[in-house]
Design a protein around this motif. Structure first.
Motif, PDB file in Angstrom:
ATOM      1  N   UNK A  99      -6.071   9.362   1.260  1.00 28.36           N
ATOM      2  CA  UNK A  99      -5.545   8.377   0.306  1.00 28.36           C
ATOM      3  C   UNK A  99      -4.986   9.082  -0.927  1.00 28.36           C
ATOM      4  N   UNK A 100      -5.693  10.091  -1.392  1.00 27.41           N
ATOM      5  CA  UNK A 100      -5.235  10.872  -2.544  1.00 27.41           C
ATOM      6  C   UNK A 100      -3.895  11.545  -2.257  1.00 27.41           C
ATOM      7  N   UNK A 101      -3.787  12.151  -1.078  1.00 27.09           N
ATOM      8  CA  UNK A 101      -2.559  12.852  -0.711  1.00 27.09           C
ATOM      9  C   UNK A 101      -1.389  11.871  -0.620  1.00 27.09           C
ATOM     10  N   UNK A 103      -1.123   8.891  -2.169  1.00 23.12           N
ATOM     11  CA  UNK A 103      -0.783   8.346  -3.489  1.00 23.12           C
ATOM     12  C   UNK A 103      -0.109   9.408  -4.351  1.00 23.12           C
ATOM     13  N   UNK A 104      -0.473  10.666  -4.160  1.00 20.60           N
ATOM     14  CA  UNK A 104       0.156  11.755  -4.910  1.00 20.60           C
ATOM     15  C   UNK A 104       1.653  11.824  -4.581  1.00 20.60           C
ATOM     16  N   UNK A 105       2.003  11.598  -3.315  1.00 14.21           N
ATOM     17  CA  UNK A 105       3.416  11.601  -2.924  1.00 14.21           C
ATOM     18  C   UNK A 105       4.172  10.469  -3.601  1.00 14.21           C
ATOM     19  N   UNK A 106       3.542   9.282  -3.655  1.00 14.02           N
ATOM     20  CA  UNK A 106       4.182   8.141  -4.309  1.00 14.02           C
ATOM     21  C   UNK A 106       4.318   8.404  -5.800  1.00 14.02           C
ATOM     22  N   UNK A 107       3.260   8.927  -6.408  1.00  8.18           N
ATOM     23  CA  UNK A 107       3.288   9.218  -7.843  1.00  8.18           C
ATOM     24  C   UNK A 107       4.378  10.231  -8.169  1.00  8.18           C
ATOM     25  N   UNK A 293      -8.746   8.324  -7.020  1.00 12.60           N
ATOM     26  CA  UNK A 293      -9.006   9.754  -6.807  1.00 12.60           C
ATOM     27  C   UNK A 293      -7.993  10.602  -7.577  1.00 12.60           C
ATOM     28  N   UNK A 294      -6.709  10.205  -7.559  1.00 13.69           N
ATOM     29  CA  UNK A 294      -5.690  10.957  -8.292  1.00 13.69           C
ATOM     30  C   UNK A 294      -5.980  10.943  -9.789  1.00 13.69           C
ATOM     31  N   UNK A 296      -8.941  10.588 -11.224  1.00 14.81           N
ATOM     32  CA  UNK A 296     -10.124  11.435 -11.451  1.00 14.81           C
ATOM     33  C   UNK A 296      -9.752  12.912 -11.399  1.00 14.81           C
ATOM     34  N   UNK A 297      -8.945  13.287 -10.387  1.00 16.12           N
ATOM     35  CA  UNK A 297      -8.539  14.691 -10.238  1.00 16.12           C
ATOM     36  C   UNK A 297      -7.676  15.129 -11.418  1.00 16.12           C
ATOM     37  N   UNK A 298      -6.744  14.269 -11.854  1.00 17.19           N
ATOM     38  CA  UNK A 298      -5.857  14.607 -12.967  1.00 17.19           C
ATOM     39  C   UNK A 298      -6.638  14.766 -14.271  1.00 17.19           C
ATOM     40  N   UNK A 299      -7.501  13.791 -14.553  1.00 17.76           N
ATOM     41  CA  UNK A 299      -8.303  13.854 -15.778  1.00 17.76           C
ATOM     42  C   UNK A 299      -9.272  15.030 -15.732  1.00 17.76           C
TER      43      UNK A 299
END
Length: 309
Positions: A99-101, A103-107, A293-294, A296-299
């Motif tokens: 899910x993180x991977x 959403x990261x592409x969309x972001x 998750x994105x 949390x990882x970014x922060x």
């Protein structure tokens, strides 16, 4: 006596093989949905490399996939025996990563303008191409193998669930068979997809109006198919990852089941709505999980950078 013992042994082996074949058939049916997601994701992952490197990249990812399954099959058997409670949490971690991977592409698509992407592409072209292309290819392979690991884990666990009551040797046989068949099936199709444009170009140069027309159809369809698979691959990340998470969260799967039943009661299109509702809800859950998750990882990354300073 020896002859009858040999015949009895052969009969036992034949019975075991029949049982294994039947269980493998059930396991294959249950993992077919994941196979479709696996195909879309991996065709997307290996797209974009140089034409003469497409098949070597597919082969490299296929070898990585077999290594993944060589690790996952004994690991799944060991965990199911010694710590069956750990299977669901481990799968959920993998689902959250998917899910993180996704959403990261969309972001990335929405946070970076076309001008920035064009500038980045120009920088790659202006730089040492041999180094950049090699690095890009390695990144493609690593990313595809990582994604394959999670999808393979789900396939192996689903297959293991279908043979949970079987003997240990039957479990091993079914899991190994599923692992080999799925790998050959997925990467054989991925190889065919990424070379579809080359096949079309070859056919356009052959004799016969019909053959040339088929070649032109393949040439026209290839970029559209790859674009579709790019979108389908991202959607599949959310569907597979979200599906893993909703199955692991207590009560979530029941809510989705009730929602599907309610959708099925709609007149006319009920059966269709009942069929797609679970996948849609899984995908929505996957998008939400990916965003969390994105974030949390970014922060977490920013805080870690601040602490190091």
């Amino acid at each position: 006596m020896a002859g009858s013992s040999l015949l009895a042994l052969i009969d036992d082996i034949a019975t075991i093989l029949d049982d294994v074949a039947a269980m493998s058939k059930v396991a294959a049916k249950k993992t077919a949905g994941v196979l479709g997601d696996d195909l879309a994701l991996n065709a997307q992952q290996v797209a974009g490399v140089q034409a003469d490197r497409e098949l070597p990249v597919v082969w490299a990812v296929a070898k990585g996939s077999m290594i993944n399954k060589a690790i996952l099959v004994p690991a799944a058997l060991a965990i199911s025996y010694f710590a069956p409670w750990a299977i669901t949490p481990l799968l959920m971690l993998g689902g959250a990563y998917l899910c993180f991977e996704g959403f990261e592409k969309i972001a990335h698509k929405f946070l970076h303008s076309q001008a920035e992407d064009d500038q980045h592409h120009k920088e790659l072209l202006d730089a040492n191409q041999s180094v950049d292309l090699v690095a890009m290819e390695k990144d493609k392979i690593k990313g595809a193998v990582r994604t394959d690991f999670i999808l393979s884990a789900e396939i192996i666990v689903i297959a293991l669930g279908t043979v949970a009551a079987a003997t240990f040797m039957q479990q091993v046989t079914v899991l190994v068979g599923i692992a080999v068949v799925m790998t050959i099936g997925v990467y054989g199709l991925v190889g065919a997809i990424v070379k579809m444009d080359d096949a079309g170009l070859y056919l356009t140069k052959r004799a016969g109006a019909g053959v040339q027309a088929l070649g032109r159809v393949l040439l026209a369809a290839a970029p559209k198919l790859m674009k579709f698979l790019s979108v389908a691959g991202t959607v599949a990340m959310f569907m597979v990852g979200g599906g893993i998470l909703t199955h692991g969260i207590p009560g979530a799967h029941d809510l989705i089941h009730h929602a599907a039943e309610a959708a099925g009661s709609v007149g006319g299109v009920g059966p269709l709505l009942a069929a797609v509702t679970p996948s849609v809800l899984d995908a929505i859950g996957g998008v939400i999980a990916g965003a969390i998750v994105l974030a949390v990882v970014t922060i977490g990354g920013k805080l870690l950078s601040a602490v190091k300073r």
